[in-house]
Design an enzyme around this catalytic site. Structure first.
Site: not given
Length: 844
Positions: A294, A297
């Site tokens: 994450e 990202h």
């Protein structure tokens, strides 16, 4: 209920040519009761020319709309689209005042009340087109804008958002203005959170969870923050562009459909990652990988965002690759690629061999409904594998140079595959590698290549031997081939003679001396391809797999055996025999977990004929007992926990596990925590060894959300006609007031279908194919996906089920999410039927 229109790529391109969106002001009032919240949105945008367009919103009530101060008729709303006709060239502002419904399916603004303490929590999941459930938007990823967000929340709540939030008094919270974001990346989480706050390199970090989970988050906070800091620092060594947002919060939220969501500055995770019970180190590694994924990202997806959903791989494949690689480089978790190979990569292989396969970077994604289906093992695991092969083929230095060029060119904007390949080519300009050709063969094609080793030997040792790696497929591969000799002093053990780098396709390779006992193409798992061993190597592997010195190589061989079972090339019993022979001495926990899971859930429960299933379960139980005995000294708690879990799941008789349940512990450990208690109770329910009263007593002992799910699973698993009827009614009710939440639906479905209960469940199989379609239409994509994945009759393995499913696909008109789920399940069913016909070779 007819589904709402979905946005097409053509519509998105037309709208992007007409307007440029600048700024959203969003005011949310979360104090309006348990069913709806108020949402007021003002959007400033420019029309480049005169024309017509539309804005999207899915309200419970659209109260008022004004465009440039002039009222529009709310009745003009057509499903989720409000027409904006007669726009003139220049600046405009539209303001919409709405009431919006809370969700209980993990879409839009999800509302959850914790059964442990009665506290309520809200969070958003805006992905794809669900922002329209929270506020009005020009909802497509290439219409980025700046967002100002204000939230009114009940007293005692904290509001989290993409940026730092400030409490202004009277329950009103304001978030800092965001940089340019796509609409699907806006995020809010509100409730009486338990929070842990710190700073790293001047940036605010936060961890948040429900209050009832506070002791468990506190226990793991140091580990979570250590991983977060290590990944943050490593990404700043890799990337020239600094972290682009003003804070980094990680919120562990209830009933979350995905593993996590990369909202800039506010990553949301499923709160199962706050461990209430004992877990293995491999599970801790998985949580760490998701943290790393994450955070990647923030650059891949948030700083630079896809232009349209055909390039979702630019988000997910990169985050998947970077998550595993960065975790290996920056944290104590050094064997991450073993877990990737044995679990995630298998997910990709399975998806890529189904009729629903698609390229990593598909050229035809006509609308958002089609795009949603591509969040699968291809976009994640295959894409990450392709990138790992690219790094091996191109070199990490040139790879990172291309990535940093990409960030510099497109930061806070949108990009396409062509943009990325152009950036990557600039990084590889000093090499002979053709990145455009690589992209065409790896990213624009479907299916899995198969690499098969063939060996030719001379008349005597002086003639040497020749290795040819045949290829079924046409992708270029840069692989290592492992050459292993038997160790005459160590039983079944192998020693590495050499590891040779070769290109496939390529010329045969000739070596001096005798051939090795074991030759492993794709040693170290650096490419994405199925592997088939030459006959002598396959026999050596089946007899000595546990003696291969490297766990990543063992994972490659185990995946080969797994693929062969699925392809009908290896008898299921042969896989079980290999597990029995080699897992008792396996040292890598990810391998043990992956092999035991496949051996039980696929080989014993599905690929083995019903008459042979008891023997298969007995083999698994015996294997687990061996592992438990091996770990009596306490030296391998994760291995022991894994063995205990799988012994529970494979138990055919209630006496042993009922004794564990009643005593509260496994002899020699571990003590039963909530996860193990519910696991045992679930198996006892399947075996008919408990009743509703025992389940309710356990729920009274553990009234948490996990307890509610465990009880639902147990009630549905009871081998009783009334229990099955009640569970079916709960799943397939037509009354919206009785709809189960996404997690309770999944738990009930998981309990319902059991291979031991085939006769009791037979009448429900045809009902599934008639009742699934209208339920999926009524409840939407998230529940439709759960209907296809969890409520499908997996253990009804016969041609009648195949026929009913094919008829449903042909005549039932299932929505896209359910259609994809059914098609995949039916393909798996056909493979299982083929595997059951595979003849049993003699394996000693």
């Amino acid at each position: 209920m007819a589904p709402m229109p979905v946005l097409t790529r053509d519509e998105a391109q037309t709208r992007a040519r007409l307007i440029d969106v600048h700024h959203y002001t969003v005011d949310l009032d979360l104090t309006r009761g348990p069913d709806t919240f108020d949402s007021r949105t003002a959007i400033r945008f420019t029309a480049r020319t005169a024309g017509d367009t539309f804005v999207e919103v899915k309200p419970a009530e659209l109260r008022t709309v004004t465009l440039d101060g002039q009222p529009l008729d709310p009745a003009a709303l057509d499903d989720n689209r409000l027409p904006l006709t007669g726009l003139t060239e220049g600046e405009h502002e539209i303001v919409l005042d709405t009431a919006m419904r809370y969700s209980h399916t993990g879409e839009g603004m999800h509302r959850f009340t914790d059964p442990t303490d009665g506290e309520t929590y809200l969070y958003t999941q805006m992905f794809m087109d669900d922002v329209q459930r929270v506020f009005a938007a020009f909802d497509q990823p290439d219409l980025k804008a700046v967002f100002d967000l204000t939230v009114t929340a009940p007293d005692g709540w904290t509001v989290l958002a993409n940026g730092v939030t400030e409490h202004l008094g009277d329950g009103t919270w304001r978030a800092t203005t965001t940089p340019l974001l796509s609409t699907y990346l806006v995020a809010v989480a509100a409730g009486p959170w338990h929070s842990i706050r710190t700073e790293h390199r001047g940036l605010p970090f936060g961890l948040h969870c429900r209050r009832s989970l506070a002791p468990h988050l506190d226990a793991d906070a140091d580990e979570i923050l250590d991983v977060t800091r290590a990944c943050y620092d490593r990404y700043h060594e890799k990337f020239d562009e600094p972290y682009p947002f003003d804070s980094y919060d990680q919120a562990f939220v209830p009933e979350f459909n995905a593993g996590a969501m990369e909202n800039p500055g506010l990553v949301t995770f499923r709160d199962e990652f706050v461990y209430r019970s004992a877990v293995t180190d491999t599970e801790r590694q998985l949580r760490a990988m998701v943290i790393a994924h994450e955070m990647a990202h923030m650059w891949f997806g948030d700083l630079v965002t896809l232009k349209w959903w055909d390039d979702i791989w630019l988000n997910e494949s990169f985050a998947e690759y970077m998550g595993y690689q960065t975790l290996t480089e920056a944290t104590r978790f050094k064997d991450t690629w073993v877990d990737f190979g044995i679990s995630r990569k298998a997910w990709g292989y399975d998806a890529d061999q189904r009729p629903s396969t698609h390229p990593v970077a598909p050229e035809d994604v006509p609308d958002t409904a089609s795009a949603l289906l591509n969040f699968d093992g291809i976009s994640y695991a295959k894409g990450a594998s392709a990138l790992r092969q690219l790094v091996n083929w191109l070199g990490e230095k040139d790879f990172l140079a291309g990535i940093n060029t990409h960030f510099e060119r497109h930061k806070f904007g949108n990009a396409t595959l062509a943009d990325f390949i152009e950036s990557l080519s600039s990084g590889a300009s000093g090499t002979d590698r053709d990145v455009h050709a690589w992209a065409d063969t790896w990213l624009r094609t479907t299916g899995v290549d198969t690499l098969t080793g063939h060996v030719a030997t001379g008349a005597d040792d002086s003639d040497g031997w020749t290795l040819t790696v045949d290829q079924q497929g046409n992708r270029p591969h840069r692989i290592a081939v492992g050459l292993y000799d038997r160790d005459p002093e160590a039983g079944r053990a192998f020693t590495l003679r050499d590891r040779v780098d070769i290109d496939v396709p390529g010329a045969p390779h000739t070596f001096p001396g005798t051939r090795p006992a074991l030759i492993v193409p794709n040693d170290q798992d650096l490419t994405y391809a199925k592997v088939r061993l030459d006959p002598a190597s396959q026999e050596a592997a089946l007899r000595g797999l546990s003696g291969i010195p490297d766990p990543l190589t063992r994972a490659v061989v185990w995946n080969t055996l797994r693929d062969m079972v699925r392809d009908g090339q290896l008898a299921p019993a042969a896989y079980l025999a290999a597990a029995k022979n080699h897992l008792p001495t396996e040292t890598d926990l990810a391998v043990v977990q992956g092999v035991l899971t496949f051996a039980h859930t696929q080989v014993a429960d599905r690929c083995t004929a019903p008459a042979d299933r008891p023997a298969a379960l007995t083999l698994i139980t015996t294997l687990c007992e061996d592992l438990i005995r091996r770990t009596e000294d306490g030296s391998h708690p994760g291995l022991r926990l894994t063995a205990v879990r799988h012994l529970i799941d494979a138990a055919q008789y209630a006496d042993v596990i009922r004794d564990w349940y009643d005593s509260g512990a496994v002899p020699g450990g571990p003590e039963l925590d909530p996860e193990l208690r519910w696991r045992i109770l679930g198996r006892l329910s399947v075996l008919g060894a408990v009743d509703d009263a025992v389940i309710e007593a356990e729920l009274a002992h553990d009234p948490s959300a996990v307890g509610q799910e465990g009880a639902a699973r147990c009630h549905a698993a009871l081998p009783d006609p009334q229990a099955k009827a009640a569970a079916w009614d709960a799943l397939f009710t037509t009354d919206p007031d009785r709809d189960l939440s996404n997690y309770l639906f999944t738990a009930t479905a998981q309990g319902f279908w059991q291979p031991e209960q085939a006769d009791l469940l037979r009448s429900y199989v045809p009902r599934y194919f008639t009742e699934a379609v209208p339920l999926a239409d009524r409840r939407g994509p998230a529940i439709a996906a759960a209907i296809g994945r969890y409520a499908f009759p997996d253990h009804a393995i016969d041609t009648d089920t195949l026929r009913l499913g094919e008829q449903c696909l042909a005549d039932g008109n299932p929505n896209p999410s359910l259609r994809r789920g059914l098609a995949d399940k039916l393909d798996d069913l056909a493979r299982v039927l083929k595997a059951r016909d595979t003849q049993e070779p003699q394996i000693s």
